[in-house]
Write a protein that holds these residues in place. Sequence first.
Motif, PDB file in Angstrom:
ATOM      1  N   VAL A  31       0.853  -1.187   0.000  1.00  0.00           N
ATOM      2  CA  VAL A  31       0.000   0.000   0.000  1.00  0.00           C
ATOM      3  C   VAL A  31       0.892   1.241   0.000  1.00  0.00           C
ATOM      4  O   VAL A  31       1.851   1.315   0.763  1.00  0.00           O
ATOM      5  CB  VAL A  31      -0.899   0.015   1.261  1.00  0.00           C
ATOM      6  CG1 VAL A  31      -1.811   1.230   1.266  1.00  0.00           C
ATOM      7  CG2 VAL A  31      -1.715  -1.274   1.367  1.00  0.00           C
ATOM      8  N   SER A  34      -0.740   7.412  -1.175  1.00  0.00           N
ATOM      9  CA  SER A  34      -0.962   8.397  -2.233  1.00  0.00           C
ATOM     10  C   SER A  34      -2.424   8.818  -2.243  1.00  0.00           C
ATOM     11  O   SER A  34      -3.275   8.135  -1.666  1.00  0.00           O
ATOM     12  CB  SER A  34      -0.591   7.797  -3.595  1.00  0.00           C
ATOM     13  OG  SER A  34      -1.510   6.785  -3.946  1.00  0.00           O
ATOM     14  N   VAL A  36      -6.210   9.056  -3.335  1.00  0.00           N
ATOM     15  CA  VAL A  36      -7.061   8.022  -3.926  1.00  0.00           C
ATOM     16  C   VAL A  36      -8.334   8.658  -4.477  1.00  0.00           C
ATOM     17  O   VAL A  36      -8.724   9.746  -4.061  1.00  0.00           O
ATOM     18  CB  VAL A  36      -7.414   6.917  -2.907  1.00  0.00           C
ATOM     19  CG1 VAL A  36      -6.168   6.202  -2.433  1.00  0.00           C
ATOM     20  CG2 VAL A  36      -8.187   7.466  -1.736  1.00  0.00           C
ATOM     21  N   LYS A  37      -8.971   7.926  -5.381  1.00  0.00           N
ATOM     22  CA  LYS A  37     -10.241   8.377  -5.945  1.00  0.00           C
ATOM     23  C   LYS A  37     -11.163   7.174  -6.080  1.00  0.00           C
ATOM     24  O   LYS A  37     -10.724   6.021  -5.952  1.00  0.00           O
ATOM     25  CB  LYS A  37     -10.021   9.067  -7.285  1.00  0.00           C
ATOM     26  CG  LYS A  37      -9.438   8.167  -8.356  1.00  0.00           C
ATOM     27  CD  LYS A  37      -9.126   8.954  -9.619  1.00  0.00           C
ATOM     28  CE  LYS A  37      -8.602   8.117 -10.742  1.00  0.00           C
ATOM     29  NZ  LYS A  37      -7.538   7.187 -10.470  1.00  0.00           N
ATOM     30  N   ASP A  40     -10.437   3.256  -7.140  1.00  0.00           N
ATOM     31  CA  ASP A  40      -9.100   2.774  -6.800  1.00  0.00           C
ATOM     32  C   ASP A  40      -9.181   1.607  -5.825  1.00  0.00           C
ATOM     33  O   ASP A  40     -10.096   1.534  -4.995  1.00  0.00           O
ATOM     34  CB  ASP A  40      -8.262   3.878  -6.139  1.00  0.00           C
ATOM     35  CG  ASP A  40      -7.761   4.913  -7.117  1.00  0.00           C
ATOM     36  OD1 ASP A  40      -7.813   4.676  -8.342  1.00  0.00           O
ATOM     37  OD2 ASP A  40      -7.310   5.980  -6.649  1.00  0.00           O
ATOM     38  N   VAL A  42      -8.043   0.194  -2.555  1.00  0.00           N
ATOM     39  CA  VAL A  42      -7.517   0.883  -1.369  1.00  0.00           C
ATOM     40  C   VAL A  42      -7.519  -0.025  -0.146  1.00  0.00           C
ATOM     41  O   VAL A  42      -8.211  -1.034  -0.107  1.00  0.00           O
ATOM     42  CB  VAL A  42      -8.343   2.154  -1.045  1.00  0.00           C
ATOM     43  CG1 VAL A  42      -8.281   3.152  -2.182  1.00  0.00           C
ATOM     44  CG2 VAL A  42      -9.786   1.811  -0.701  1.00  0.00           C
ATOM     45  N   TYR A  56     -12.295  -1.990  -3.651  1.00  0.00           N
ATOM     46  CA  TYR A  56     -12.438  -0.839  -4.537  1.00  0.00           C
ATOM     47  C   TYR A  56     -13.238   0.238  -3.837  1.00  0.00           C
ATOM     48  O   TYR A  56     -14.287  -0.023  -3.254  1.00  0.00           O
ATOM     49  CB  TYR A  56     -13.108  -1.262  -5.839  1.00  0.00           C
ATOM     50  CG  TYR A  56     -12.242  -2.187  -6.639  1.00  0.00           C
ATOM     51  CD1 TYR A  56     -11.206  -1.691  -7.410  1.00  0.00           C
ATOM     52  CD2 TYR A  56     -12.423  -3.562  -6.578  1.00  0.00           C
ATOM     53  CE1 TYR A  56     -10.378  -2.537  -8.136  1.00  0.00           C
ATOM     54  CE2 TYR A  56     -11.599  -4.414  -7.298  1.00  0.00           C
ATOM     55  CZ  TYR A  56     -10.588  -3.898  -8.067  1.00  0.00           C
ATOM     56  OH  TYR A  56      -9.765  -4.743  -8.758  1.00  0.00           O
ATOM     57  N   GLY A  85      -4.399   4.201   1.958  1.00  0.00           N
ATOM     58  CA  GLY A  85      -3.729   4.446   0.690  1.00  0.00           C
ATOM     59  C   GLY A  85      -4.159   3.473  -0.384  1.00  0.00           C
ATOM     60  O   GLY A  85      -5.086   2.685  -0.207  1.00  0.00           O
ATOM     61  N   LYS A  86      -3.448   3.534  -1.475  1.00  0.00           N
ATOM     62  CA  LYS A  86      -3.745   2.744  -2.667  1.00  0.00           C
ATOM     63  C   LYS A  86      -2.928   1.451  -2.661  1.00  0.00           C
ATOM     64  O   LYS A  86      -1.736   1.468  -2.374  1.00  0.00           O
ATOM     65  CB  LYS A  86      -3.375   3.592  -3.872  1.00  0.00           C
ATOM     66  CG  LYS A  86      -3.820   3.085  -5.189  1.00  0.00           C
ATOM     67  CD  LYS A  86      -3.385   4.096  -6.249  1.00  0.00           C
ATOM     68  CE  LYS A  86      -4.256   4.003  -7.447  1.00  0.00           C
ATOM     69  NZ  LYS A  86      -3.908   5.006  -8.441  1.00  0.00           N
ATOM     70  N   VAL A  88      -0.973  -1.248  -4.564  1.00  0.00           N
ATOM     71  CA  VAL A  88      -0.285  -1.222  -5.854  1.00  0.00           C
ATOM     72  C   VAL A  88       0.423  -2.528  -6.219  1.00  0.00           C
ATOM     73  O   VAL A  88       0.883  -2.693  -7.343  1.00  0.00           O
ATOM     74  CB  VAL A  88       0.740  -0.063  -5.916  1.00  0.00           C
ATOM     75  CG1 VAL A  88       0.048   1.274  -5.828  1.00  0.00           C
ATOM     76  CG2 VAL A  88       1.800  -0.213  -4.836  1.00  0.00           C
TER      77      VAL A  88
END
Length: 107
Positions: A31, A34, A36-37, A40, A42, A56, A85-86, A88
């Motif tokens: 994670v 960053s 997020v929207k 994403d 998360v 999501y 956070g996101k 990845v």
Amino acid sequence: SIPSDYEFFGVWLKNDNLKDIGLKAGELAVVIGSPVKNGDLVAVSDNESELVSIGYLDKDFGMICVESRNAEPELFDEKQVTILGKVVGACESKTDKKGRYKVIPLS
């Protein structure tokens, strides 16, 4: 690669709700802290229990919904959770000969 200006950490996965995208039980989700929207992938932490959910993001009207394709959506009051956070990448629980984890980016 992870940008050097982002903090990152791992969350051990306890279920296979996201195995269709490469996150399996026993692996470490990577994670990054960053922005997020909606849409994403998360990690969200409950402020009281500190339990972490991954899914999501759908954030609207003071509510946060974390969804995965293989489980029921989880709904949270926006004030009761922290978006960590996101997500990845992921890595298996075993290390290489030098004691390092190999991170596999999510596609």
